[in-house]
Design a protein around this motif. Structure first.
Motif, PDB file in Angstrom:
ATOM      1  N   GLN A 186       0.858  -1.181   0.000  1.00 41.32           N
ATOM      2  CA  GLN A 186       0.000   0.000   0.000  1.00 41.32           C
ATOM      3  C   GLN A 186       0.896   1.234   0.000  1.00 41.32           C
ATOM      4  O   GLN A 186       1.959   1.227   0.615  1.00 41.32           O
ATOM      5  N   GLY A 187       0.457   2.255  -0.717  1.00 43.18           N
ATOM      6  CA  GLY A 187       1.218   3.492  -0.714  1.00 43.18           C
ATOM      7  C   GLY A 187       2.432   3.456  -1.624  1.00 43.18           C
ATOM      8  O   GLY A 187       3.230   4.376  -1.633  1.00 43.18           O
ATOM      9  N   ARG A 188       2.611   2.367  -2.351  1.00 41.87           N
ATOM     10  CA  ARG A 188       3.695   2.297  -3.321  1.00 41.87           C
ATOM     11  C   ARG A 188       3.121   1.682  -4.583  1.00 41.87           C
ATOM     12  O   ARG A 188       2.061   1.080  -4.546  1.00 41.87           O
ATOM     13  N   GLN A 189       3.829   1.811  -5.677  1.00 36.94           N
ATOM     14  CA  GLN A 189       3.279   1.245  -6.902  1.00 36.94           C
ATOM     15  C   GLN A 189       3.429  -0.260  -6.963  1.00 36.94           C
ATOM     16  O   GLN A 189       4.502  -0.785  -6.677  1.00 36.94           O
ATOM     17  N   ASN A 190       2.351  -0.929  -7.321  1.00 36.41           N
ATOM     18  CA  ASN A 190       2.420  -2.366  -7.553  1.00 36.41           C
ATOM     19  C   ASN A 190       2.363  -2.567  -9.065  1.00 36.41           C
ATOM     20  O   ASN A 190       1.395  -2.151  -9.702  1.00 36.41           O
ATOM     21  N   PHE A 241      -7.192  -0.241  -4.628  1.00 39.06           N
ATOM     22  CA  PHE A 241      -6.169   0.257  -5.537  1.00 39.06           C
ATOM     23  C   PHE A 241      -6.806   1.053  -6.673  1.00 39.06           C
ATOM     24  O   PHE A 241      -7.955   0.794  -7.052  1.00 39.06           O
ATOM     25  N   LYS A 242      -6.027   1.973  -7.221  1.00 36.74           N
ATOM     26  CA  LYS A 242      -6.451   2.651  -8.450  1.00 36.74           C
ATOM     27  C   LYS A 242      -5.648   2.010  -9.587  1.00 36.74           C
ATOM     28  O   LYS A 242      -4.445   2.246  -9.714  1.00 36.74           O
ATOM     29  N   SER A 262       1.317   6.002 -15.331  1.00 42.45           N
ATOM     30  CA  SER A 262       0.754   5.559 -14.037  1.00 42.45           C
ATOM     31  C   SER A 262       1.327   6.383 -12.893  1.00 42.45           C
ATOM     32  O   SER A 262       0.644   6.641 -11.905  1.00 42.45           O
ATOM     33  N   HIS A 291      -0.983   8.885 -10.640  1.00 41.37           N
ATOM     34  CA  HIS A 291      -1.128   8.314  -9.281  1.00 41.37           C
ATOM     35  C   HIS A 291      -1.927   7.007  -9.266  1.00 41.37           C
ATOM     36  O   HIS A 291      -2.790   6.819  -8.416  1.00 41.37           O
ATOM     37  N   TYR A 292      -1.632   6.155 -10.212  1.00 38.91           N
ATOM     38  CA  TYR A 292      -2.227   4.809 -10.173  1.00 38.91           C
ATOM     39  C   TYR A 292      -1.311   3.965  -9.289  1.00 38.91           C
ATOM     40  O   TYR A 292      -0.094   3.973  -9.492  1.00 38.91           O
ATOM     41  N   ASP A 293      -1.886   3.243  -8.348  1.00 42.19           N
ATOM     42  CA  ASP A 293      -0.996   2.441  -7.502  1.00 42.19           C
ATOM     43  C   ASP A 293      -0.966   0.963  -7.879  1.00 42.19           C
ATOM     44  O   ASP A 293      -0.282   0.169  -7.259  1.00 42.19           O
TER      45      ASP A 293
END
Ligand code: GDP
Length: 297
Positions: free
Chosen positions: A98-102, A131-132, A180, A184-186
């Protein structure tokens, strides 16, 4: 019913066992032989079958069953334990941050269900993990694949990054990743090209995409209708890409169980999700113990 043929055979084997009072060593060998046949008929890899029945035989003949008051039940429990282990047991699961890009990279042969699964997964994780998601279309060889991802994205209201008439999948992957970050897509899910069979050009391309985007997960989509040939495919993808897990699709169909029961043991990577239908909500987290119970009845 999942793996109906296999389920029926195990039910038969187990009901014979339950009727017996005591079990002799010979009985155990006989039951083990029947289990072996059932698994081979389900197209489970023979090395897997050999190891599986060896483990069961050793545990059963060593005190666990012979000295038990309910030997049949005890034997069934051993089979269930061993099948859970075979399906991955406690093997490590998805590693969300969470809070970082996957960044997920979907790989697999053509027709395995990659594109559909990419969309299913984006939808599921948006709902469950908030997630977005962004889907990125890197399969440039089949124009229909880009269109297909766009249609799925439209249907789910999930954004899709695509470039038409550009034959540079590595560039698309990089630009998709850039978009992304800006947007701000995570969760970014990259759909890559497949082939009917593994070939060097495809693998080179996948290795290049991997290097360019440094994905947090590389998920191999495998058609659950296939049997032990899936093992060779999975081995090769794993050797070249060091995949992080497997998604087995089409488990709603008339599958025998070969791929499901062979893959984890052979490549040492977990099955993380299963596809259970054509609808976009037909995807489930994979639980080895639940699957073992479903197979064994
Ligand atoms: P790709 O070539 O790997 O991208 O495969 P696609 O995503 O295009 O899927 C190939 C076909 O398999 C499509 O018709 C999908 O609807 C179908 N499919 C994918 N996953 C499942 C599943 O879990 N169950 C069923 N019944 N069909 C599936």
């Amino acid at each position: 019913m999942i793996f109906e043929g296999l389920n029926e055979k195990f039910q038969n084997i187990f009901s014979q066992l339950k009727r017996k009072g005591k079990l002799s060593e010979k009985d155990i060998q006989e039951v083990n032989r029947e289990i072996k046949m059932a698994l081979l008929e389900a197209d489970v890899n023979f090395k897997v079958v050999k190891q599986f029945t060896k483990n069961i035989g050793e545990r059963a003949i060593g005190q666990e069953v012979l000295s038990s008051l309910t030997p049949g039940q005890q034997f069934i429990k051993i089979v269930k334990d061993e099948m859970t282990t075979l399906l991955g047991g406690e093997i490590e699961r998805m590693d969300f941050v969470q809070g970082r890009q996957n960044v997920y990279m979907m790989v697999g042969l053509q027709g395995a269900g990659k594109t559909t699964t990419a969309a299913k997964l984006a939808n599921l994780l948006r709902k469950e993990k908030k997630f977005k998601p962004l889907l990125v279309a890197c399969d440039v060889y089949r124009p229909a694949a880009i269109k297909q991802l766009e249609i799925l994205g439209d249907e789910l209201k999930i954004d899709v990054y695509s470039e038409h008439d550009v034959k540079d999948p590595v560039g698309i992957a990089k630009r998709g990743l850039q978009k992304s970050i800006e947007g701000h897509y995570d969760l970014v899910i990259m759909d890559t090209a497949g082939r009917l069979q593994i070939d060097e050009a495809l693998m080179d391309e996948l290795v290049n995409i991997k290097e360019a985007i440094n994905p947090t997960e590389i998920l191999l989509t495998v058609d659950g209708m296939t049997g032990q040939e899936s093992v060779n495919v999975a081995n090769e993808f794993n050797r070249l890409l060091d995949i992080s897990g497997v998604i087995l699709t089409k488990l709603d169909g008339d599958t025998r169980g070969g791929a499901a029961l062979s893959i984890t043991y052979t490549i040492g990577k977990a099955i993380k999700y299963i596809g259970t239908g054509e609808k976009l909500t037909d995807i489930e987290l994979f639980y080895p113990d639940r699957m073992a119970s479903r197979i064994l009845g």
